[in-house]
Design a protein around this motif. Structure first.
Motif, short mmCIF file in Angstrom:
data_model
loop_
_atom_site.label_atom_id
_atom_site.label_comp_id
_atom_site.label_asym_id
_atom_site.label_seq_id
_atom_site.Cartn_x
_atom_site.Cartn_y
_atom_site.Cartn_z
N ARG A 297 0.80 -1.09 -0.12
CA ARG A 297 0.19 0.27 0.09
C ARG A 297 1.12 1.24 0.06
O ARG A 297 1.93 1.06 0.41
N PRO A 298 0.33 2.56 -0.35
CA PRO A 298 1.12 3.55 -0.25
C PRO A 298 1.42 3.73 1.34
O PRO A 298 0.72 3.77 2.21
N ARG B 29 -3.69 11.42 -4.46
CA ARG B 29 -3.09 10.02 -4.22
C ARG B 29 -1.78 9.67 -4.38
O ARG B 29 -1.15 8.64 -3.92
N ASN B 30 -1.20 10.59 -5.07
CA ASN B 30 0.41 10.33 -5.41
C ASN B 30 1.11 10.95 -4.02
O ASN B 30 2.41 10.82 -4.20
N ARG C 163 2.85 11.35 -0.46
CA ARG C 163 3.13 10.28 0.28
C ARG C 163 3.45 11.09 1.72
O ARG C 163 4.08 10.46 2.71
#
Length: 890
Positions: free
Chosen positions: A159-160, A224-225, A227
């Motif tokens: 997952r991220p 979503r990108n 972190r």
């Protein structure tokens, strides 16, 4: 996998060696073949592959991707069962497909061991544990067979991962508090929805802290990108209520209506006044409810707010349309047969042509309920219907009554819970106003519950506590509700003993000490105890829970009569002098010397003027009778203006409550009294008592008390008459009378804001042989304000020698100056005399004023501050303008 031909995929594209099928259909078929071989839909079972020994090396985790798996059709495979049957050991455990999470961090959650044969169950548990980390989207266990043994590979898809968290702009709330609120951690899963929810929580938390205009945005973490998560916080000002105003209120003052609101104004720029928009609609409801309870049925209320430019302050305005106040046109009764209309309507507070008042209506309803309760009709139902008429401003009240039938008490069952239950059931039974065989009177049941709560012996005794002592009426299935074998004490039930010679009807026990019946949880007699009660009989279940009743207290106090005082106290309100510990366990679990409902007190009170050290023991229900026994031993020392007095001795008294309002007591006192450091010159009456002497007295008293409160009473009276006979070194007779009457002159419709008038009188006479230290003295807050303690008394050679006659009176008028009744103003006049003969020649009179501060956290006893000026006095009196007292009871 036998359904797929050797060297081509389904599309016909050939491959050889380690070449991988690149078409989507081929990869799908390969995956399907693996799943069919595993035979499991619940989890991905390990696959076994024979790797050629000349393969240079196992692919490093960072070089492999989930989609680059070796095609299973190119390998010689075997089932997991067959691989396990080989009993080859696992020589290596590794992870593939984890570009960011280190192998070591992952393998901490793996319990499979190197050097042991493959264990399918262990691998399955490993997969479950790895899923719990929330690090991976998929987890696939793979087993490779090498010449050295089996290699267990966990193929994962990450997952991220959240790499950084930052809170920007928070100054009023610490970062640690926000971290606990969001529960986000570096290394945890990155999820946009979770980040947005965390921002919402932070914003809501700021609003709860009165930062109503706080704004929280996701500077990072909303894509979503991302972190990283960065919260950008704009705290704004903490919003306080600057002013609360009312418009349209005519009947009730603004200050009174403010006391009904949850929203409060800020005081002294620092205290309270937090603003919460959620309270606004509730406040509107509270205003309407208050108006309607007093007959304003058509009232309307709205609220509006105005925020200051810097958004730090909100002014709140409530607009009220009161409408008309309804009166009661007619009060009628229906359904009654046992009690006549005349008796039920007698002394009604809400009668014809009176304004509607919900509080008084509840009192009227309670009166009717009690009338039926006195007849044992505990389940009589009284419903009051309001009939609104076409004529505006009037309402009819109809009491609809279901009289039911009389009931008697069959059994009283006491249940005592707690970590180490120790209280005797007789402690509870003694405080009940009912016994088996009595008519079931709902008012007495309620008062009994109040008495048990008021004993302060059990948990949850605070007003309104749902967990406090409770008396339940059991109709139908009854009897002791005995718990399981783990229950630490045997439950007793006070039941009937039918005696043909007792003069009582069958089932009507005497309620004496022979009426107790023991029930063991394992005894067959329980089947009888659980039988259906006879017709017209009920049981009472009394549920209490033992709590901590001992207290160790210390503090410092001061008052104008005794100066500066220290206080160290050990107090136990559930003492049992007969429960001597038999083991260390009795001391450890707190059952030693506890459980009898007795009161034991050790007190040390050193002071600058007055000191006292005492030990006392009281049993309010001695031998389980309505008789109290008290004993007290003390050492006492006081610096009086003209001598120093020291006493050592004790007192024993017996008391009995004859009626709910009438009590009597008999007391014996014996003391050694030492008088020293007399004033010079020393008058004969002081000279006669110097040194040690023995004082012994017998005192009998009778008291009648109907006050509604011991502190700041509003109505009722208190009368106490006593006579004391001196013996031993001093033989004399002393008479005392204390009389007080209280009146409520006015009050608000809801019963608050009482204006009270109190009239008190003290009268006393003693014989000529009375020693100087037992004569009458006055002065100070509790006897004669405007004079010093012991400042009103006859004088001889400049020494206060006390009087043989006293007659003191006081008239006091008290009214609130705050809408919540916490501060009250008093005006008063104290008057009277203390003399050596029955005479008013030395009459004194003072007038004054003061305030009473009631602090909820300190209980009902007010702080009293008084200023008084003598209007009439004697030349030898000692005056004092200001006096104060904490916890005063006049």
């Amino acid at each position: 996998m036998s359904g797929i031909s050797g060297d081509t995929c389904r599309t016909g594209a050939p491959f050889s060696g380690a070449r991988r099928c690149r078409c989507a259909v081929g990869r799908a078929l390969a995956l399907a073949g693996v799943l069919l071989a595993s035979g499991s839909a619940a989890w991905s079972a390990p696959r076994v592959r024979d790797l050629p020994s000349d393969e240079p090396e196992l692919a490093e985790p960072e070089q492999l991707k989930p989609e680059d798996d070796i095609h299973p059709l190119k390998l010689k495979t075997t089932s997991l069962d067959e691989a396990a049957a080989l009993k080859d050991v696992v020589v290596e455990i590794t992870v593939e497909g984890n570009p960011t999470i280190p192998n070591d961090a992952i393998l901490k959650h793996v319990k499979s061991n190197i050097g042991r044969p493959l264990d399918q169950k262990a691998v399955k548990e490993d997969v479950k544990e790895l899923h719990k980390t929330s690090w991976f989207v998929t987890i696939e266990p793979v087993v490779r067979k090498t010449e050295k043994g089996l290699v267990l590979v966990f193929r994962v898809r990450e997952r991220p991962i959240l790499r950084r968290i930052e809170y920007k702009g928070n100054k009023k709330i610490k970062t640690k508090e926000l971290e606990a609120l969001t529960n986000l951690k570096v290394g945890g899963a990155f999820d946009v929805n979770t980040n947005r929810e965390a921002a919402r929580r932070i914003e809501e938390h700021y609003r709860e802290k009165s930062f109503q205009f706080a704004k929280v945005t996701l500077e990072k973490g909303n894509q979503r990108n991302d972190r990283e998560v960065v919260f950008l916080i704009e705290e704004g000002h903490k919003v306080h209520v600057g002013q609360i105003a009312f418009e349209g209120n005519k009947f009730f003052s603004t200050s009174l209506l403010k006391t009904k609101l949850r929203t409060k104004e800020r005081m002294f720029w620092f205290f309270g006044g937090t603003f919460d928009p959620a309270n606004q609609e509730e406040d509107v409801g509270l205003i309407k409810q208050y108006y309607q309870s007093l007959g304003f049925f058509d009232v309307q209320a709205t609220v509006s707010t105005v925020t200051s430019e810097d958004q730090s302050k909100v002014n709140v305005t409530y607009k009220v349309v009161e409408g008309i106040r309804y009166k009661v046109r007619d009060v009628s009764i229906e359904g009654n047969k046992v009690i006549s209309d005349k008796d039920l309507l007698k002394d009604m507070k809400v009668a014809s042509n009176e304004y509607f008042n919900e509080k008084k209506l509840e009192a009227d309803k309670s009166k009717v309920t009690n009338q039926y309760g006195e007849l044992g009709r505990i389940f009589a139902r009284i419903d009051v219907k309001q009939i609104h008429l076409e004529e505006p401003g009037f309402v009819d009240l109809v009491y609809a009554i279901d009289e039911d039938r009389p009931y008697r008490i069959r059994r009283i069952n006491v249940h005592i819970d707690g970590d180490n239950p120790h209280t005797k059931e007789s402690v509870v039974i003694n405080r009940l106003l009912l016994k088996p065989g009595d008519l079931a009177n709902a008012d007495k049941i309620k008062k009994s519950e109040t008495r048990v709560k008021g004993s302060a012996l059990f948990a949850g005794a605070q007003p309104g506590s749902p967990d406090g002592p409770h008396i339940a009426i059991v109709q139908g299935q009854a009897g002791p509700r005995v718990a399981s074998r783990e229950r630490s004490h045997i439950v007793r039930a006070q039941g009937f003993q039918d005696d043909p010679n007792s003069g009582q009807p069958p089932g009507a026990g005497t309620g004496g000490e022979n009426d107790e019946e023991m029930f063991d949880p394992l005894d067959d007699s329980m089947s009888r105890a659980l039988a259906e009660p006879p017709e017209g009989m009920i049981d009472l279940d009394v549920d209490v829970k033992d709590t901590q009743t001992g207290r160790f207290m210390f503090g410092v106090g001061v008052n104008s009569n005794a100066g500066l005082l220290g206080n160290i106290t050990l107090d136990e309100n559930n003492f049992d002098i007969s429960r001597i510990p038999t083991s260390y366990q009795d001391i450890k679990n707190g059952t030693a010397f506890r459980g009898g409902g007795q009161q034991f007190r050790l007190e040390a009170m050193p002071g600058t003027i007055f000191s006292r050290y005492l030990a006392s023991w009281t049993d309010p229900y001695f031998l389980d009778r309505n008789v109290s026994l008290s004993t007290m031993a003390q050492y006492y020392n006081r610096y009086f203006p003209n001598w120093v007095e020291q006493r050592e001795g004790g007192r024993v008294s017996l008391g009995k409550l004859l009626t709910p309002y009438l009590s009597t007591s008999l007391a014996v006192r014996a003391e050694n009294v030492n008088i020293s450091y007399p004033s010079v010159p020393t008058p004969p009456s002081l000279e006669a008592v110097l040194g040690n002497s023995v004082l012994s007295t017998v005192e009998w008293s009778v008291a009648h008390d109907t006050r509604d409160s011991a502190f700041q009473a509003g109505h009722g009276h208190y009368l106490n008459a006593k006579v004391e006979q001196g013996m031993a070194d001093y033989v004399y007779t002393k008479y005392d009378l204390d009389a007080r009457q209280y009146f409520t002159l006015r009050e608000r419709p809801d019963g608050s804001g009482r204006h009270t008038l109190s009239v008190t009188g003290l009268a006393g006479y003693t014989g000529s042989n009375t020693p100087i230290f037992e004569k009458f003295f006055a002065g100070g807050y509790q006897s004669f304000r405007g004079f010093q303690f012991y400042g009103v008394t006859p004088m001889q050679e400049g020494v206060r020698i006390g009087g043989t006659f006293q007659a003191l009176g006081s008239v006091e008028y008290m009214f609130p100056i705050m809408a919540d009744d916490t501060i009250k103003f008093v005006t008063f006049s104290d008057f009277g005399t203390v003399d050596n003969s029955v005479s008013f020649n030395a009459f004194r009179l003072t007038v004054g004023a003061g305030i009473r501060l009631t602090i909820p956290a300190m209980g009902p006893a007010p702080i009293a501050l008084d200023w008084a000026i003598p209007v009439m006095q004697q030349s030898y009196d000692t005056t004092q303008l200001f006096s104060f007292y904490v916890g005063v009871q006049r």
